[in-house]
Design an enzyme around this catalytic site. Structure first.
Site, PDB file in Angstrom:
ATOM      1  CB  CYS A 145      38.920  54.687  41.193  1.00 44.41           C
ATOM      2  SG  CYS A 145      39.518  53.277  40.207  1.00 44.41           S
ATOM      3  CB  CYS A 160      38.357  48.699  39.863  1.00 45.05           C
ATOM      4  SG  CYS A 160      37.581  49.136  38.287  1.00 45.05           S
TER       5      CYS A 160
END
Length: 328
Positions: free
Chosen positions: A143, A203
């Site tokens: 991420c 996210c």
């Protein structure tokens, strides 16, 4: 309805045509429920989609700290404020990989890399792409949070093997201008659209306790839940007031209001990982357990976030043992 589920991952989300479109009034009605009724409902939804005793753990590393040109009122990394955060260059790749290896050895399944930029320049992005490739090769989910993306950059991240891109909405669109003026809420939506179009998991969450109203908090949840597809991961941050920032003297949010926000997010986004993020250091074990009961099933794991502290891994391990939770 509250029978234990054996699922260990989120169920496929309904299509944008069939899933419920939330209104602010509906989410406010959730907030207004007696707390025990709200938690009961959130836990029921949670168990329909996840193993109620499993928590996903991510480790977050600041790969480029300070010197950001933006004016986010909560952030110690803005060059506009006098804080203790020093400006640093982009970390060497070998140091990032070593940190990822250490995080994996301690049980983290996702490694998140953050850089304090308005958005990455192409030369800097090339270095981040290599970080993504190297961390991915360790067998971890990857991420990054790099700010606002330009055309084509999300595609490059996808090609490098990026699993998640973090770009929080931060707060309700109506309240946004009281927190940030150097870019708009729509700018953030644009980056999320680029990420989604590139096939990367989204996210995106927010920060509460910045002076917003309950209606603003409900509206933030609605704006996240009603995206064309709800974010796969939803970090909920409890503001950590940092000296030198405009929000340094903000009062602490009522802990039960934080729990209500977790529960409302779980109900509105049943297939998303809801993550306890900034602010855990100030939470008691009992408050964290209440958040897990309300539907939080992800957390940042490691002593530091980008520039704020986080509970020691040993404390988290002990809490997991006391609660009978398992890491995934």
């Amino acid at each position: 309805m509250l029978a234990c589920s054996t699922a260990t991952a989120s169920a496929p989300q309904a299509s944008s045509e069939s899933r419920h479109r939330w209104t602010v009034e509906e989410v406010l009605a959730l907030y207004d429920l007696p707390l025990m009724d709200l938690i009961w409902r959130a836990q029921a939804v949670h168990r329909e989609h996840f193993d109620a005793n499993a928590i996903q753990r991510s480790t977050l590393l600041s790969v480029k700290t300070g010197g950001c040109s933006e004016d986010c009122g909560y952030c110690s990394q803005s060059a506009r404020y006098q804080t203790d955060t020093e400006r640093e260059r982009l970390m060497p790749i070998d140091e990032v990989v070593a940190a990822a290896q250490a995080a994996k050895a301690k049980g983290a399944s996702r490694f998140c890399m953050g850089a304090a930029w308005r958005g990455p320049k192409d030369g800097d992005l090339d270095k981040v792409l290599e970080m993504v490739r190297e961390v991915k090769a360790l067998g971890m989910q990857t991420c990054v949070t790099l700010g606002m993306l330009k055309d084509g950059q999300a595609g490059k991240l996808k090609e490098a093997g990026l699993d998640y891109y973090n770009h929080n909405l931060d707060t309700d669109k109506e309240f946004y201008g009281q927190v940030i003026k150097s870019h708009t809420h729509d700018d953030r939506i644009d980056t999320l659209e680029q990420v989604r179009d590139a096939g990367i998991n989204v996210c995106s969450g927010g920060i509460i306790g910045m002076g917003e109203s309950r209606k603003n908090r409900a509206a933030l949840i609605v704006q996240l839940a009603n995206l064309p597809k709800a974010p796969e991961s939803v970090p909920i941050n409890n503001l950590v007031p940092i000296p030198g920032t405009p929000m340094a003297n903000n009062p602490r949010l009522d802990p039960f209001e934080f729990v209500r926000t977790i529960a409302a997010a779980r109900i509105a986004m049943p297939g998303s990982w809801v993550r306890l993020s900034a602010g855990r250091q100030e939470m008691s074990d009992e408050l964290q357990a209440l958040c897990f009961l309300a539907g939080a099933n992800s957390m940042f794991y490691g002593e530091n976030l980008l520039t704020t502290s986080n509970p020691a891994m040993e404390r988290d391990d002990a809490l997991f043992a006391r609660l009978g939770l398992k890491a995934v």
